[in-house]
Design an enzyme around this catalytic site. Structure first.
Site, short mmCIF file in Angstrom:
data_model
loop_
_atom_site.label_atom_id
_atom_site.label_comp_id
_atom_site.label_asym_id
_atom_site.label_seq_id
_atom_site.Cartn_x
_atom_site.Cartn_y
_atom_site.Cartn_z
N SER A 196 0.83 -1.20 0.00
CA SER A 196 0.00 0.00 0.00
C SER A 196 0.87 1.26 0.00
O SER A 196 1.69 1.46 -0.90
CB SER A 196 -0.95 -0.03 1.19
OG SER A 196 -1.93 0.97 1.08
N ASP A 414 -8.20 -5.62 -6.57
CA ASP A 414 -8.06 -4.39 -5.78
C ASP A 414 -8.39 -3.18 -6.65
O ASP A 414 -7.71 -2.93 -7.65
CB ASP A 414 -6.63 -4.29 -5.25
CG ASP A 414 -6.37 -2.98 -4.52
OD1 ASP A 414 -7.34 -2.39 -4.00
OD2 ASP A 414 -5.20 -2.55 -4.46
N HIS A 470 -6.48 -5.86 -1.85
CA HIS A 470 -5.43 -4.86 -1.67
C HIS A 470 -4.22 -5.38 -0.91
O HIS A 470 -3.08 -5.09 -1.28
CB HIS A 470 -6.02 -3.65 -0.94
CG HIS A 470 -5.08 -2.52 -0.75
ND1 HIS A 470 -4.52 -1.85 -1.83
CD2 HIS A 470 -4.60 -1.91 0.36
CE1 HIS A 470 -3.73 -0.89 -1.37
NE2 HIS A 470 -3.75 -0.91 -0.06
#
Length: 493
Positions: A196, A414, A470
């Site tokens: 991320s 994602d 994600h």
């Protein structure tokens, strides 16, 4: 501990080379730092909620960074369950910014997780082993960074004022001090990793480590490369890719996508020209189509779990992903798990567990330093943290000039950081394709697709993880363990 050095400057001592004097002084500095660091290490043999002694080596501790050690960074170090003396060393940085290392430990790549089937309100959540932990193949330092994340804290209010650049500098200082305190790991192959928002932090940190080696920073380390999952790398590229991804996943019609592409000229992220009425109308239609889609995994329900502590006036906020939203809170006594099940339900247990005083005492957290543990500290981002860097593509390009190994992987469901944006910036690096797009397998089934690139001694592996969101290991743990095990061993996926 006091150490004194006297250097006689008379003719009788003039034969000592100045380089040797500098080396002696540098070693003294290292000893002083080392002496300061080791006092905060603790080996944890048991944890509340786990039955018996831990079958792996867990160390927690603080390392002070900054001019006066005003920032105290908390870490969890878990030795490899396979060959700790041989396996690589990984520094893992969870995203956010402001998401705790415990989030990565419990929900992604750590050796323990929660027993969701045996939870009842009012009881301490119980822990079970994760058969797909990445500590089965690597020694991993999980770091609560930047300051204000997890159990890391500052001794002054000014210490919490931080941004990308200062966070990277503090993390580099942490790594050097940690290696000084753990000299047996200095020469292990070192990888910097995360997911991320770590896509912003990791490339810059690797560049700082590279620069440090060139100027002789101590201790030297054996950095081999880095790996990143669904990394935020270029804000415009990654956010712009959401519309393209949504179209490829049949979340937008052909007509709406073509109209938006034409009217907005392929730019969907930055606010359009107010006079471009057609583009604004298209983007409103796109937002309507995507508003109820779960950002972190388009295949799962979009819903929110709420919880507040019963005996605390502060609020615990539960995030539906590392890309947190804002929530309305209700008392825990009225809390019911969502129907249908939502991934955010899993995160509730970490808030309950980590805020128990018995747990914090077992982890050797310094009492009174953190009011409420949060999985992802949104107030840190809103109040203190300055997101200074919008793109690390240039850093990625610079790193191709070194002989590093890189792994970039994307959960392919994602919507937050879509794989199509990641592919776009990778293509901009102008690398040579060594192996074309092809499937990789786990247990005889397609686990995703992989392409490998090179430039001189630099190599990059790009892999998708089929059906993962994600934080890919959270969704596809078996496949992701196989991926990292093969890649660290320099085997084809």
């Amino acid at each position: 501990m006091h150490i004194y050095i006297c250097v006689q400057t008379s003719k009788a001592m003039s034969f000592i080379p100045s380089s040797l004097i500098k080396k002696m002084l540098s070693q003294v500095v290292i000893v002083l730092i080392f002496t300061n660091v080791v006092a905060s290490q603790s080996i944890i043999n048991t944890l509340p909620g786990y039955n018996g002694e831990l079958p792996f080596t867990l160390e927690t501790g603080y390392i002070g960074v900054g001019e006066m050690d005003e920032v105290q960074l908390f870490y969890y170090f878990i030795e490899s369950e396979r060959s700790p003396n041989l396996d690589p060393l990984v520094l893992w940085l969870t995203g956010g910014p402001g998401c705790s290392a415990l989030s990565a430990i419990f929900y992604e790549i750590g050796p323990i997780t929660f027993n969701y089937s045996n939870f009842s309100w009012g009881a301490l959540p119980t822990l079970v082993l994760n058969p797909y932990s990445w500590t089965k193949v690597a020694n991993i330092i999980f770091l609560d960074a930047p300051v204000g994340t997890g159990f890391s804290y500052a001794t002054t209010l000014e210490g919490y004022e931080i941004g990308d650049l200062s966070s990277i500098a503090q993390t580099y200082e942490f790594l050097r001090k940690w290696l000084l305190a753990h000299p047996k790991f200095v020469f292990h192959p070192l990888y910097i990793a995360g997911d991320s928002y770590s896509g912003i932090i990791v490339p810059m940190l690797v560049q700082d480590i590279t620069n440090g080696i060139e100027v002789g920073d101590k201790p030297l380390n054996n950095i081999r490369g880095f790996f990143l999952g669904n990394p935020l790398t270029d804000e415009n590229i990654d956010m712009n890719a959401r519309v393209i991804f949504a179209y490829r996943k049949a979340l937008l019609s052909d007509e709406l996508y073509e109209s938006t592409k034409k009217d907005c000229k392929g730019e969907y992220y930055f606010p359009p020209d107010p006079s471009n009425v057609a583009c604004i109308a298209d983007l409103q239609a796109v937002n309507y189509c995507l508003d109820k889609i779960f950002l972190s995994n388009i295949l799962e329900p979009d819903c929110v779990t709420y919880i507040s502590p019963q005996q605390n006036i502060s609020t615990w906020k539960i995030a539906s992903s590392l890309l947190e939203k804002n929530f309305i809170d209700v008392p825990v006594s009225t809390k019911q798990f969502s129907e249908p099940w939502c991934r955010a339900d899993n995160y509730v247990l970490s808030y309950i567990w980590a805020n128990v005083k018995e747990v914090q005492a077992a982890l050797h957290v310094r009492e009174g330093t953190v009011k409420d543990w949060q999985r992802c500290n949104s107030s840190l981002r809103d109040t203190y943290y300055v997101q200074e860097i919008k793109s690390t593509v240039l850093y990625q390009k610079n790193l191709t000039n070194n002989g590093y190994r890189a792994l970039i992987y994307s959960g392919d469901t994602d919507l937050g950081i879509p794989y199509v944006g990641t592919q776009e910036w990778i293509n901009s690096l102008n690398l040579t394709i060594e192996d074309e797009w092809q499937p990789w397998f786990v247990s005889g089934q397609v686990a995703g697709y992989v392409t490998t690139y090179s430039k001189n001694k630099y190599s990059l592996t790009y892999a998708t993880v089929k059906g993962a969101g994600h934080t890919a290991p959270e969704y596809k743990p078996e496949q992701c363990l196989a991926m990292i095990d093969r890649w660290l061993a320099d085997y084809p996926l």
